[in-house]
Scaffold this motif. Structure first.
Motif, PDB file in Angstrom:
ATOM      1  N   GLU A   1       4.964   3.043   3.293  1.00  6.87           N
ATOM      2  CA  GLU A   1       3.845   2.180   3.696  1.00  6.87           C
ATOM      3  C   GLU A   1       2.509   2.796   3.298  1.00  6.87           C
ATOM      4  O   GLU A   1       1.617   2.114   2.788  1.00  6.87           O
ATOM      5  CB  GLU A   1       3.889   1.960   5.205  1.00  6.87           C
ATOM      6  N   GLY A   2       2.379   4.124   3.527  1.00 11.82           N
ATOM      7  CA  GLY A   2       1.141   4.805   3.163  1.00 11.82           C
ATOM      8  C   GLY A   2       0.885   4.780   1.668  1.00 11.82           C
ATOM      9  O   GLY A   2      -0.256   4.638   1.223  1.00 11.82           O
ATOM     10  N   ILE A   3       1.953   4.888   0.884  1.00 14.43           N
ATOM     11  CA  ILE A   3       1.824   4.835  -0.568  1.00 14.43           C
ATOM     12  C   ILE A   3       1.361   3.448  -1.017  1.00 14.43           C
ATOM     13  O   ILE A   3       0.464   3.306  -1.844  1.00 14.43           O
ATOM     14  CB  ILE A   3       3.158   5.215  -1.239  1.00 14.43           C
ATOM     15  N   VAL A   4       1.973   2.405  -0.445  1.00 13.45           N
ATOM     16  CA  VAL A   4       1.598   1.030  -0.799  1.00 13.45           C
ATOM     17  C   VAL A   4       0.126   0.778  -0.482  1.00 13.45           C
ATOM     18  O   VAL A   4      -0.600   0.148  -1.266  1.00 13.45           O
ATOM     19  CB  VAL A   4       2.487   0.013  -0.049  1.00 13.45           C
ATOM     20  N   GLN A   5      -0.336   1.290   0.637  1.00 14.62           N
ATOM     21  CA  GLN A   5      -1.728   1.058   1.049  1.00 14.62           C
ATOM     22  C   GLN A   5      -2.736   1.646   0.068  1.00 14.62           C
ATOM     23  O   GLN A   5      -3.882   1.197  -0.006  1.00 14.62           O
ATOM     24  CB  GLN A   5      -1.952   1.635   2.444  1.00 14.62           C
ATOM     25  N   LYS A   6      -2.333   2.667  -0.680  1.00  8.31           N
ATOM     26  CA  LYS A   6      -3.264   3.306  -1.619  1.00  8.31           C
ATOM     27  C   LYS A   6      -3.339   2.585  -2.963  1.00  8.31           C
ATOM     28  O   LYS A   6      -4.222   2.868  -3.771  1.00  8.31           O
ATOM     29  CB  LYS A   6      -2.863   4.766  -1.839  1.00  8.31           C
ATOM     30  N   VAL A   7      -2.417   1.655  -3.219  1.00 10.44           N
ATOM     31  CA  VAL A   7      -2.424   0.909  -4.479  1.00 10.44           C
ATOM     32  C   VAL A   7      -3.665   0.011  -4.544  1.00 10.44           C
ATOM     33  O   VAL A   7      -3.937  -0.747  -3.605  1.00 10.44           O
ATOM     34  CB  VAL A   7      -1.142   0.065  -4.623  1.00 10.44           C
ATOM     35  N   LEU A   8      -4.436   0.111  -5.618  1.00  9.31           N
ATOM     36  CA  LEU A   8      -5.638  -0.699  -5.844  1.00  9.31           C
ATOM     37  C   LEU A   8      -6.737  -0.470  -4.801  1.00  9.31           C
ATOM     38  O   LEU A   8      -7.664  -1.274  -4.699  1.00  9.31           O
ATOM     39  CB  LEU A   8      -5.287  -2.194  -5.884  1.00  9.31           C
ATOM     40  N   LYS A   9      -6.628   0.619  -4.055  1.00  9.30           N
ATOM     41  CA  LYS A   9      -7.605   0.825  -2.981  1.00  9.30           C
ATOM     42  C   LYS A   9      -8.445   2.084  -3.179  1.00  9.30           C
ATOM     43  O   LYS A   9      -9.569   2.152  -2.694  1.00  9.30           O
ATOM     44  CB  LYS A   9      -6.877   0.904  -1.630  1.00  9.30           C
ATOM     45  N   VAL A  10      -7.916   3.071  -3.875  1.00 11.62           N
ATOM     46  CA  VAL A  10      -8.591   4.369  -3.975  1.00 11.62           C
ATOM     47  C   VAL A  10      -9.208   4.578  -5.353  1.00 11.62           C
ATOM     48  O   VAL A  10     -10.417   4.699  -5.497  1.00 11.62           O
ATOM     49  CB  VAL A  10      -7.604   5.514  -3.651  1.00 11.62           C
ATOM     50  N   SER A  11      -8.359   4.611  -6.375  1.00 14.31           N
ATOM     51  CA  SER A  11      -8.818   4.815  -7.753  1.00 14.31           C
ATOM     52  C   SER A  11      -7.677   4.460  -8.697  1.00 14.31           C
ATOM     53  O   SER A  11      -6.523   4.303  -8.271  1.00 14.31           O
ATOM     54  CB  SER A  11      -9.236   6.278  -7.979  1.00 14.31           C
ATOM     55  N   GLY A  12      -8.003   4.358  -9.975  1.00 12.35           N
ATOM     56  CA  GLY A  12      -6.970   4.070 -10.959  1.00 12.35           C
ATOM     57  C   GLY A  12      -5.917   5.165 -11.013  1.00 12.35           C
ATOM     58  O   GLY A  12      -4.718   4.897 -11.150  1.00 12.35           O
ATOM     59  N   THR A  13      -6.356   6.416 -10.888  1.00 13.54           N
ATOM     60  CA  THR A  13      -5.419   7.539 -10.902  1.00 13.54           C
ATOM     61  C   THR A  13      -4.488   7.486  -9.706  1.00 13.54           C
ATOM     62  O   THR A  13      -3.265   7.681  -9.827  1.00 13.54           O
ATOM     63  CB  THR A  13      -6.194   8.873 -10.908  1.00 13.54           C
ATOM     64  N   ALA A  14      -5.051   7.222  -8.515  1.00 11.20           N
ATOM     65  CA  ALA A  14      -4.230   7.130  -7.308  1.00 11.20           C
ATOM     66  C   ALA A  14      -3.231   5.986  -7.416  1.00 11.20           C
ATOM     67  O   ALA A  14      -2.061   6.120  -7.023  1.00 11.20           O
ATOM     68  CB  ALA A  14      -5.119   6.935  -6.080  1.00 11.20           C
ATOM     69  N   THR A  15      -3.679   4.849  -7.960  1.00 12.64           N
ATOM     70  CA  THR A  15      -2.783   3.695  -8.137  1.00 12.64           C
ATOM     71  C   THR A  15      -1.623   4.050  -9.059  1.00 12.64           C
ATOM     72  O   THR A  15      -0.466   3.703  -8.786  1.00 12.64           O
ATOM     73  CB  THR A  15      -3.560   2.494  -8.697  1.00 12.64           C
ATOM     74  N   GLU A  16      -1.908   4.756 -10.134  1.00 12.29           N
ATOM     75  CA  GLU A  16      -0.843   5.119 -11.077  1.00 12.29           C
ATOM     76  C   GLU A  16       0.197   6.024 -10.420  1.00 12.29           C
ATOM     77  O   GLU A  16       1.405   5.833 -10.599  1.00 12.29           O
ATOM     78  CB  GLU A  16      -1.436   5.792 -12.308  1.00 12.29           C
ATOM     79  N   HIS A  17      -0.278   7.014  -9.659  1.00 18.18           N
ATOM     80  CA  HIS A  17       0.665   7.896  -8.948  1.00 18.18           C
ATOM     81  C   HIS A  17       1.492   7.089  -7.941  1.00 18.18           C
ATOM     82  O   HIS A  17       2.715   7.265  -7.839  1.00 18.18           O
ATOM     83  CB  HIS A  17      -0.092   9.004  -8.219  1.00 18.18           C
ATOM     84  N   ALA A  18       0.822   6.208  -7.194  1.00 19.64           N
ATOM     85  CA  ALA A  18       1.505   5.439  -6.155  1.00 19.64           C
ATOM     86  C   ALA A  18       2.563   4.513  -6.753  1.00 19.64           C
ATOM     87  O   ALA A  18       3.698   4.432  -6.261  1.00 19.64           O
ATOM     88  CB  ALA A  18       0.488   4.628  -5.347  1.00 19.64           C
ATOM     89  N   VAL A  19       2.205   3.806  -7.826  1.00 19.02           N
ATOM     90  CA  VAL A  19       3.153   2.886  -8.461  1.00 19.02           C
ATOM     91  C   VAL A  19       4.342   3.649  -9.035  1.00 19.02           C
ATOM     92  O   VAL A  19       5.488   3.188  -8.959  1.00 19.02           O
ATOM     93  CB  VAL A  19       2.452   2.057  -9.557  1.00 19.02           C
ATOM     94  N   THR A  20       4.088   4.825  -9.588  1.00 22.62           N
ATOM     95  CA  THR A  20       5.183   5.630 -10.138  1.00 22.62           C
ATOM     96  C   THR A  20       6.181   6.015  -9.049  1.00 22.62           C
ATOM     97  O   THR A  20       7.402   5.984  -9.270  1.00 22.62           O
ATOM     98  CB  THR A  20       4.636   6.901 -10.819  1.00 22.62           C
ATOM     99  N   ILE A  21       5.664   6.373  -7.869  1.00 21.54           N
ATOM    100  CA  ILE A  21       6.559   6.716  -6.758  1.00 21.54           C
ATOM    101  C   ILE A  21       7.370   5.496  -6.333  1.00 21.54           C
ATOM    102  O   ILE A  21       8.601   5.580  -6.154  1.00 21.54           O
ATOM    103  CB  ILE A  21       5.748   7.256  -5.556  1.00 21.54           C
ATOM    104  N   LEU A  22       6.705   4.348  -6.171  1.00 17.06           N
ATOM    105  CA  LEU A  22       7.403   3.130  -5.757  1.00 17.06           C
ATOM    106  C   LEU A  22       8.448   2.717  -6.791  1.00 17.06           C
ATOM    107  O   LEU A  22       9.552   2.278  -6.439  1.00 17.06           O
ATOM    108  CB  LEU A  22       6.391   2.002  -5.533  1.00 17.06           C
ATOM    109  N   TRP A  23       8.109   2.843  -8.063  1.00 19.64           N
ATOM    110  CA  TRP A  23       9.055   2.517  -9.134  1.00 19.64           C
ATOM    111  C   TRP A  23      10.282   3.426  -9.066  1.00 19.64           C
ATOM    112  O   TRP A  23      11.411   2.986  -9.236  1.00 19.64           O
ATOM    113  CB  TRP A  23       8.338   2.680 -10.473  1.00 19.64           C
ATOM    114  N   SER A  24      10.033   4.703  -8.756  1.00 17.46           N
ATOM    115  CA  SER A  24      11.124   5.670  -8.691  1.00 17.46           C
ATOM    116  C   SER A  24      12.083   5.363  -7.543  1.00 17.46           C
ATOM    117  O   SER A  24      13.302   5.325  -7.728  1.00 17.46           O
ATOM    118  CB  SER A  24      10.556   7.088  -8.530  1.00 17.46           C
ATOM    119  N   VAL A  25      11.529   5.105  -6.340  1.00 14.37           N
ATOM    120  CA  VAL A  25      12.405   4.916  -5.178  1.00 14.37           C
ATOM    121  C   VAL A  25      12.999   3.511  -5.108  1.00 14.37           C
ATOM    122  O   VAL A  25      14.125   3.326  -4.632  1.00 14.37           O
ATOM    123  CB  VAL A  25      11.665   5.257  -3.860  1.00 14.37           C
TER     124      VAL A  25
END
Length: 416
Positions: A326-350
């Motif tokens: 949930e915390g990872i999803v909340q950071k998507v499109l909310k913090v920065s482009g770099t944060a979004t990329e890291h967050a999406v990569t984690i979601l894609w992985s799991v």
């Protein structure tokens, strides 16, 4: 040996284990560990039922004022104030010249630890003055090996002194980027017979906040290849101490130094697995919940989580903790482009690679599908849009919402 009045060593037991600041109102838990009242109260108010230092389950959350320690802190604080008043009435020590520094280094080598001890505060002042001074020290023949010698021989009279070790670490951290043969420097600190890592662990455990930051930065600097990363990470007690630096209650500069060091060390698989076993995922999840965290801090937290998600042990921990997803999803499109990329990569992985049902449900519950759709329309990198498309393939067949009407070839969201 006379220490420079500009440097005041704070007794380690005066510091709160959570904030690392000198305690204003020390109170003890039933485990016997003492904390500053405000720090431990925040910890308990957040629903924790363990002692932060020992992780023992608390049979009672009552705190008892430690009056003896408070009196000792007061006596020490009064003495510090008197020293500052005295030093204010005397002219400051001038920064030595290059010739004076060369003379100090010449007269204070590894065969004369007492002289080196007395000279080091002046050398520290010289190093702090400019980039040019730091480059000068890094390229002075014999100076770096002498520092490494004392760092790795903490058992003798001089270098066994914590204050001295903190000074050595401080100088090495300041000049390490200017050392020309960095591979040799790394090998001398990591792979030699001298146990430099033991001294760095000691500083991480007992040093001032500034010296802990310096130790983390120095460790990051010498972790230059897979072998050095493994040697550093497998040093007894080192990873647990680095994890203590990144707690949400800690100073942001300290947290950032700890995160950067852990990211540098977490390339080998064995290091990632060890960090997961030590509870890194839970600690990073708490950091994600911090409402006022700096952008750079959030980016580094997500980067480390992304690295841990590349091993099955890390993915399992992330998937088992709904709050983490949930915390990872909340950071998507909310913090920065770099944060979004890291967050999406984690979601894609799991969700896509690991196909974890619990993680997929957590993404849906946290309104992650809408964010994935928005990513498809955004100016994100091609890799992010591709991962978003892969995630849509996972969620579309099971969704009864407007997602089932969405065509991934379109450029906008179509209503049903």
């Amino acid at each position: 040996m006379v220490r420079d009045d500009l440097y005041i060593t704070i007794p380690s037991f005066f510091r709160c284990p959570i904030s690392l600041d000198v305690m204003k109102s020390p109170v003890s838990l039933c485990t016997g560990v003492t904390y500053d009242r405000s720090s431990i109260q925040r910890w308990l108010d957040n629903g924790n039922n363990t002692c932060p230092a020992t992780m023992q389950v608390l049979h009672s959350k009552e705190v008892v004022p430690n009056h003896t320690l408070q009196r000792l802190i007061q006596i020490w604080s009064d003495s510090v104030r008197h020293r500052r008043v005295d030093s204010a009435n005397t002219p400051p020590h001038p920064v030595p010249s290059q010739d004076q520094v060369l003379e100090l280094i010449k007269n204070a080598d590894r065969h004369n630890p007492d002289a080196f001890f007395d000279s080091l505060p002046k050398i520290v002042c010289f190093a702090r003055e400019s980039d040019g001074n730091r480059k000068f020290l890094a390229r002075t023949d014999g100076f770096v090996p002498t520092l490494v010698y004392f760092l790795g021989n903490a058992g003798d009279k001089a270098s066994g002194d914590q204050y001295f070790l903190e000074q050595v670490v401080g100088v090495l951290e300041m000049i390490c980027k200017e050392i020309e043969d960095h591979e040799q420097f790394s090998n001398s600190t990591v792979k030699s017979d001298r146990d430099c890592l033991a001294s760095l662990v000691l500083i991480l455990q007992q040093g001032s906040m500034e010296s802990r930051i310096g130790s983390a930065k120095l460790l990051e600097s010498i972790a230059i290849d897979a072998e050095s990363k493994l040697i550093i990470a497998e040093k007894s007690g080192l990873l647990p101490e680095l994890l203590k630096l990144i707690g949400p209650e800690k100073d942001p500069t300290l947290v950032e130094a700890g995160l950067l060091c852990l990211i540098a060390l977490s390339v080998p698989r064995r290091v990632k697995v060890k960090l997961v076993q030590l509870g890194a995922v839970k600690l990073l999840t708490k950091s994600l919940s911090e409402p006022n965290a700096a952008v750079s801090m959030t980016e580094k937290v997500l980067k480390l989580l992304e690295m841990l998600s590349s091993v099955k042990e890390g993915r399992k921990e992330i998937c088992d903790d709904g709050k983490c997803v949930e915390g990872i999803v909340q950071k998507v499109l909310k913090v920065s482009g770099t944060a979004t990329e890291h967050a999406v990569t984690i979601l894609w992985s799991v969700c896509y690679l690991f196909r974890d049902k619990g993680a997929q449900e957590a993404v849906t519950k946290a309104n992650g599908l809408t964010k994935i759709l928005l990513l498809m329309q955004s100016n994100s990198s091609p890799s992010v849009r591709q991962m978003s498309a892969d995630l849509l393939k996972i969620f579309r067949p099971n969704s009864k919402t407007f997602i089932s009407c969405y065509d991934t070839k379109t450029t906008h969201i179509m209503p049903c």
